[in-house]
Motif scaffolding. Sequence first.
Motif, mmCIF file in Angstrom:
data_model
loop_
_atom_site.group_PDB
_atom_site.id
_atom_site.type_symbol
_atom_site.label_atom_id
_atom_site.label_comp_id
_atom_site.label_asym_id
_atom_site.label_seq_id
_atom_site.Cartn_x
_atom_site.Cartn_y
_atom_site.Cartn_z
ATOM 1 N N SER A 28 0.844 -1.195 0.000
ATOM 2 C CA SER A 28 0.000 0.000 0.000
ATOM 3 C C SER A 28 0.880 1.246 0.000
ATOM 4 C CB SER A 28 -0.894 0.006 1.228
ATOM 5 O OG SER A 28 -0.116 0.230 2.399
ATOM 6 N N ALA A 29 0.299 2.352 -0.382
ATOM 7 C CA ALA A 29 1.014 3.632 -0.372
ATOM 8 C C ALA A 29 1.484 3.960 1.040
ATOM 9 C CB ALA A 29 0.130 4.744 -0.917
ATOM 10 N N GLU A 30 0.672 3.637 2.039
ATOM 11 C CA GLU A 30 1.045 3.902 3.426
ATOM 12 C C GLU A 30 2.263 3.074 3.839
ATOM 13 O OE1 GLU A 30 -0.837 3.851 7.932
ATOM 14 O OE2 GLU A 30 -2.048 3.122 6.265
ATOM 15 N N THR A 31 2.296 1.820 3.440
ATOM 16 C CA THR A 31 3.432 0.950 3.757
ATOM 17 C C THR A 31 4.699 1.478 3.095
ATOM 18 O OG1 THR A 31 2.016 -0.974 4.025
ATOM 19 C CG2 THR A 31 4.337 -1.395 3.548
ATOM 20 N N ASP A 33 5.305 4.604 2.176
ATOM 21 C CA ASP A 33 5.680 5.845 2.858
ATOM 22 C C ASP A 33 6.361 5.553 4.193
ATOM 23 O OD1 ASP A 33 4.650 7.317 0.768
ATOM 24 O OD2 ASP A 33 2.785 7.848 1.818
ATOM 25 N N ASP A 34 5.824 4.575 4.933
ATOM 26 C CA ASP A 34 6.428 4.207 6.219
ATOM 27 C C ASP A 34 7.845 3.667 6.021
ATOM 28 O OD1 ASP A 34 4.104 4.968 7.507
ATOM 29 O OD2 ASP A 34 3.386 2.924 7.832
#
Length: 119
Positions: A28-31, A33-34
């Motif tokens: 995911s985009a969040e993963t 980014d993290d």
Amino acid sequence: MSPAPHSEPDRAEFVQAVLDWLDEPTASAETIDDAFALLSDQRRRLLLRVMRTYDEELTLPDAAEEVAIRETGHGVTDIPAERVTEVYLSLYHDHLPRLVDAGLLVYDQERDLVAPDGI
């Protein structure tokens, strides 16, 4: 005056390889980014490299010493003790908790040992 060519031609290649990897919908985009946030700090990257190099548990003071060596490019006898202490404190209070929370390292506070976890 035109800018000098990059002395690191692999930088563009590396970015292209990362972009190619990002084109595959595996995270995911969040993963993503993290992950980039975790890797954005040089000291965290160095600690991860140290742990990958040794691939076993180390005392946090030993890991801090190795990070200081890699940061400065000097042998341990040429690094002031205050510098190693500063590295230790920043690892203990900032970088190590982030890497532990991310599941990359394990920390035994009682024994002051850090170990790879998933590296």
